[in-house]
Design a protein around this motif. Structure first.
Motif, PDB file in Angstrom:
ATOM      1  N   LEU A 109       0.798  -1.229   0.000  1.00 56.61           N
ATOM      2  CA  LEU A 109       0.000   0.000   0.000  1.00 56.61           C
ATOM      3  C   LEU A 109       0.832   1.282   0.000  1.00 56.61           C
ATOM      4  N   VAL A 110       2.163   1.186  -0.009  1.00 53.69           N
ATOM      5  CA  VAL A 110       2.976   2.395   0.162  1.00 53.69           C
ATOM      6  C   VAL A 110       2.717   3.436  -0.914  1.00 53.69           C
ATOM      7  N   GLY A 111       2.462   3.028  -2.145  1.00 53.34           N
ATOM      8  CA  GLY A 111       2.213   3.972  -3.224  1.00 53.34           C
ATOM      9  C   GLY A 111       0.971   4.821  -3.007  1.00 53.34           C
ATOM     10  N   ASP A 112       0.028   4.313  -2.213  1.00 47.62           N
ATOM     11  CA  ASP A 112      -1.207   5.057  -1.958  1.00 47.62           C
ATOM     12  C   ASP A 112      -0.965   6.329  -1.150  1.00 47.62           C
ATOM     13  N   ALA A 113       0.177   6.440  -0.487  1.00 43.99           N
ATOM     14  CA  ALA A 113       0.477   7.631   0.319  1.00 43.99           C
ATOM     15  C   ALA A 113       0.991   8.791  -0.528  1.00 43.99           C
ATOM     16  N   VAL A 114       1.296   8.546  -1.790  1.00 42.67           N
ATOM     17  CA  VAL A 114       1.823   9.603  -2.660  1.00 42.67           C
ATOM     18  C   VAL A 114       1.120   9.634  -4.018  1.00 42.67           C
ATOM     19  N   ASP A 115      -0.089   9.092  -4.085  1.00 41.80           N
ATOM     20  CA  ASP A 115      -0.782   8.975  -5.376  1.00 41.80           C
ATOM     21  C   ASP A 115      -1.671  10.170  -5.703  1.00 41.80           C
ATOM     22  N   GLY A 116      -1.695  11.184  -4.831  1.00 40.96           N
ATOM     23  CA  GLY A 116      -2.512  12.358  -5.088  1.00 40.96           C
ATOM     24  C   GLY A 116      -3.981  12.174  -4.771  1.00 40.96           C
ATOM     25  N   ASP A 117      -4.357  11.017  -4.238  1.00 42.86           N
ATOM     26  CA  ASP A 117      -5.750  10.723  -3.909  1.00 42.86           C
ATOM     27  C   ASP A 117      -5.883  10.582  -2.395  1.00 42.86           C
ATOM     28  N   PRO A 118      -6.450  11.585  -1.714  1.00 51.31           N
ATOM     29  CA  PRO A 118      -6.535  11.524  -0.258  1.00 51.31           C
ATOM     30  C   PRO A 118      -7.493  10.453   0.278  1.00 51.31           C
ATOM     31  N   SER A 119      -8.247   9.785  -0.604  1.00 48.17           N
ATOM     32  CA  SER A 119      -9.140   8.726  -0.120  1.00 48.17           C
ATOM     33  C   SER A 119      -8.422   7.386  -0.004  1.00 48.17           C
ATOM     34  N   THR A 120      -7.201   7.278  -0.561  1.00 51.68           N
ATOM     35  CA  THR A 120      -6.405   6.064  -0.425  1.00 51.68           C
ATOM     36  C   THR A 120      -5.304   6.313   0.599  1.00 51.68           C
ATOM     37  N   TYR A 121      -4.739   5.237   1.145  1.00 52.41           N
ATOM     38  CA  TYR A 121      -3.747   5.418   2.200  1.00 52.41           C
ATOM     39  C   TYR A 121      -2.865   4.196   2.358  1.00 52.41           C
ATOM     40  N   TRP A 122      -1.679   4.452   2.944  1.00 55.36           N
ATOM     41  CA  TRP A 122      -0.840   3.391   3.485  1.00 55.36           C
ATOM     42  C   TRP A 122      -1.242   3.252   4.946  1.00 55.36           C
ATOM     43  N   SER A 123      -1.315   2.036   5.424  1.00 58.16           N
ATOM     44  CA  SER A 123      -1.727   1.769   6.794  1.00 58.16           C
ATOM     45  C   SER A 123      -0.681   0.957   7.536  1.00 58.16           C
ATOM     46  N   THR A 124      -0.510   1.281   8.814  1.00 47.79           N
ATOM     47  CA  THR A 124       0.286   0.408   9.670  1.00 47.79           C
ATOM     48  C   THR A 124      -0.533  -0.844   9.946  1.00 47.79           C
ATOM     49  N   GLU A 125       0.095  -1.834  10.532  1.00 46.58           N
ATOM     50  CA  GLU A 125      -0.643  -2.958  11.088  1.00 46.58           C
ATOM     51  C   GLU A 125      -1.509  -2.437  12.232  1.00 46.58           C
ATOM     52  N   THR A 126      -2.431  -3.241  12.714  1.00 40.00           N
ATOM     53  CA  THR A 126      -3.244  -2.867  13.871  1.00 40.00           C
ATOM     54  C   THR A 126      -2.557  -3.380  15.132  1.00 40.00           C
ATOM     55  N   TYR A 127      -2.372  -2.482  16.089  1.00 36.19           N
ATOM     56  CA  TYR A 127      -1.677  -2.818  17.334  1.00 36.19           C
ATOM     57  C   TYR A 127      -2.617  -2.688  18.516  1.00 36.19           C
ATOM     58  N   ARG A 128      -2.652  -3.713  19.365  1.00 39.48           N
ATOM     59  CA  ARG A 128      -3.383  -3.611  20.622  1.00 39.48           C
ATOM     60  C   ARG A 128      -2.529  -2.910  21.666  1.00 39.48           C
ATOM     61  N   ASP A 129      -1.207  -3.104  21.551  1.00 44.73           N
ATOM     62  CA  ASP A 129      -0.263  -2.455  22.460  1.00 44.73           C
ATOM     63  C   ASP A 129       0.975  -2.105  21.634  1.00 44.73           C
ATOM     64  N   PHE A 130       1.138  -0.834  21.321  1.00 43.85           N
ATOM     65  CA  PHE A 130       2.259  -0.415  20.484  1.00 43.85           C
ATOM     66  C   PHE A 130       3.482  -0.252  21.360  1.00 43.85           C
ATOM     67  N   SER A 131       4.400  -1.230  21.303  1.00 48.22           N
ATOM     68  CA  SER A 131       5.572  -1.216  22.176  1.00 48.22           C
ATOM     69  C   SER A 131       6.882  -1.135  21.397  1.00 48.22           C
ATOM     70  N   LYS A 132       6.810  -0.804  20.116  1.00 47.49           N
ATOM     71  CA  LYS A 132       8.013  -0.657  19.301  1.00 47.49           C
ATOM     72  C   LYS A 132       8.533   0.767  19.412  1.00 47.49           C
ATOM     73  N   ASP A 133       9.781   0.973  18.949  1.00 52.44           N
ATOM     74  CA  ASP A 133      10.309   2.339  18.820  1.00 52.44           C
ATOM     75  C   ASP A 133       9.554   3.097  17.745  1.00 52.44           C
ATOM     76  N   GLY A 134       9.070   2.363  16.736  1.00 56.51           N
ATOM     77  CA  GLY A 134       8.297   2.993  15.684  1.00 56.51           C
ATOM     78  C   GLY A 134       8.181   2.122  14.450  1.00 56.51           C
ATOM     79  N   VAL A 135       7.327   2.581  13.530  1.00 59.59           N
ATOM     80  CA  VAL A 135       7.176   2.013  12.199  1.00 59.59           C
ATOM     81  C   VAL A 135       7.023   3.194  11.253  1.00 59.59           C
ATOM     82  N   GLY A 136       7.285   2.966   9.984  1.00 65.42           N
ATOM     83  CA  GLY A 136       7.199   4.126   9.116  1.00 65.42           C
ATOM     84  C   GLY A 136       7.107   3.827   7.649  1.00 65.42           C
TER      85      GLY A 136
END
Length: 143
Positions: free
Chosen positions: A35-62
């Motif tokens: 889905l990464v291309g959806d974040a720069v496709d000029g269409d705000p209705s599409t998106y890149w999404s992280t996984e779903t986290y119940r407890d976000f304990s990482k330093d980060g994702v990006g």
């Protein structure tokens, strides 16, 4: 005009961005690379999404981005339909290493502009806190 930006110095030329990959150095199952291309496709209705986290304990994702111009970036604007996550903009000369912080950590609301000053080859929208999941609908940059 891109509209919605709050940066006073982001009035330079639009810098096209190419989405390279998701970035999850502490995970093994990816972060929706397809889905990464959806974040720069000029269409705000599409998106890149992280996984779903119940407890976000990482330093980060990006999301790894490559500016398509060599004259540097002064602002990065992130649009989301899942406001409330915390992110910063990191920079590096490799798509797998981001040693410097180019845009300070902030809570991303509907449209959030990061003041940056970098001519790094790669940028990272680095999400450091989220509740559930985060969508990056559009990322734009200006020189």
């Amino acid at each position: 005009d891109e509209g919605g930006g709050s940066a006073s110095t982001g009035n330079g030329a639009v810098v096209p961005l190419r989405a390279i990959s998701a970035y999850d150095p502490e995970g093994g199952d990816g972060e929706h690379d397809e889905l990464v291309g959806d974040a720069v496709d000029g269409d705000p209705s599409t998106y890149w999404s992280t996984e779903t986290y119940r407890d976000f304990s990482k330093d980060g994702v990006g999301l790894v981005l490559e500016p398509q111009r060599d004259d540097g970036v002064s602002t990065v604007t992130v649009r989301t339909d899942t406001p409330g996550f915390t992110a910063e903009i990191k920079a590096g000369d490799s798509p797998t290493s981001f040693p410097s912080t180019a845009g300070e950590s902030t809570t991303v609301e509907g449209t959030t502009t990061f003041e940056v000053d970098t001519d790094a080859r790669y940028l990272l929208v680095w999400i450091t806190a989220l509740d559930g999941r985060a969508h990056v609908n559009e990322v734009t940059a200006r020189s």
